[in-house]
Write a protein that holds these residues in place. Structure first.
Motif, PDB file in Angstrom:
ATOM      1  N   GLN A 100       2.318   4.288  -4.175  1.00  0.00           N
ATOM      2  CA  GLN A 100       1.913   4.879  -5.694  1.00  0.00           C
ATOM      3  C   GLN A 100       2.319   4.320  -6.503  1.00  0.00           C
ATOM      4  O   GLN A 100       2.077   3.817  -7.401  1.00  0.00           O
ATOM      5  N   ILE A 103       2.381   0.567  -7.265  1.00  0.00           N
ATOM      6  CA  ILE A 103       1.098   0.223  -7.772  1.00  0.00           C
ATOM      7  C   ILE A 103       0.980   0.339  -9.047  1.00  0.00           C
ATOM      8  O   ILE A 103       0.432  -0.505  -9.704  1.00  0.00           O
ATOM      9  N   ASN A 104       0.823   1.450  -9.960  1.00  0.00           N
ATOM     10  CA  ASN A 104       1.266   1.786 -10.783  1.00  0.00           C
ATOM     11  C   ASN A 104       2.497   0.996 -11.935  1.00  0.00           C
ATOM     12  O   ASN A 104       2.862   1.530 -12.814  1.00  0.00           O
TER      13      ASN A 104
END
Length: 105
Positions: A100, A103-104
């Protein structure tokens, strides 16, 4: 205030860009040197959308960091106590948090 959303941010960014394009066309047709209300509104909506996208990414990154840290703690505790299930679950949560964050980022 609503939670920041990438989808909502993308929508506002695209709609703002479209309004800017319409405003630019109006200015070209009319020969105006002043920005039209469409251009002004479009720039504002586009900026709002981009800001919301960044806020959603930052929130998701922070949530990933939290999962990563908690997963590492659970993994270490599981290893220290011989609880293989807790250790495995901690490793999974850690990896999910890392993904996560990636991805960010």
């Amino acid at each position: 205030m609503a939670e920041p959303s990438k989808a909502s941010g993308q929508y506002n960014s695209v709609m703002g860009s479209a309004k800017e394009a319409v405003g630019g066309a109006i200015e070209t047709v009319t020969g105006s040197t002043q920005p039209s209300s469409w251009t002004t509104a479009g720039k504002e909506q586009h900026a709002k959308g981009e800001t919301e996208i960044k806020a959603a990414e930052a929130k998701a990154y922070a949530e990933g960091l939290g999962d990563r840290v908690q997963g590492k703690i659970d993994s270490v505790v599981g290893a220290a106590t011989g609880d293989r299930t807790k250790q495995a679950q901690g490793n999974i949560q850690h990896d999910k948090g890392q993904a996560q964050m990636n991805i960010n980022a």
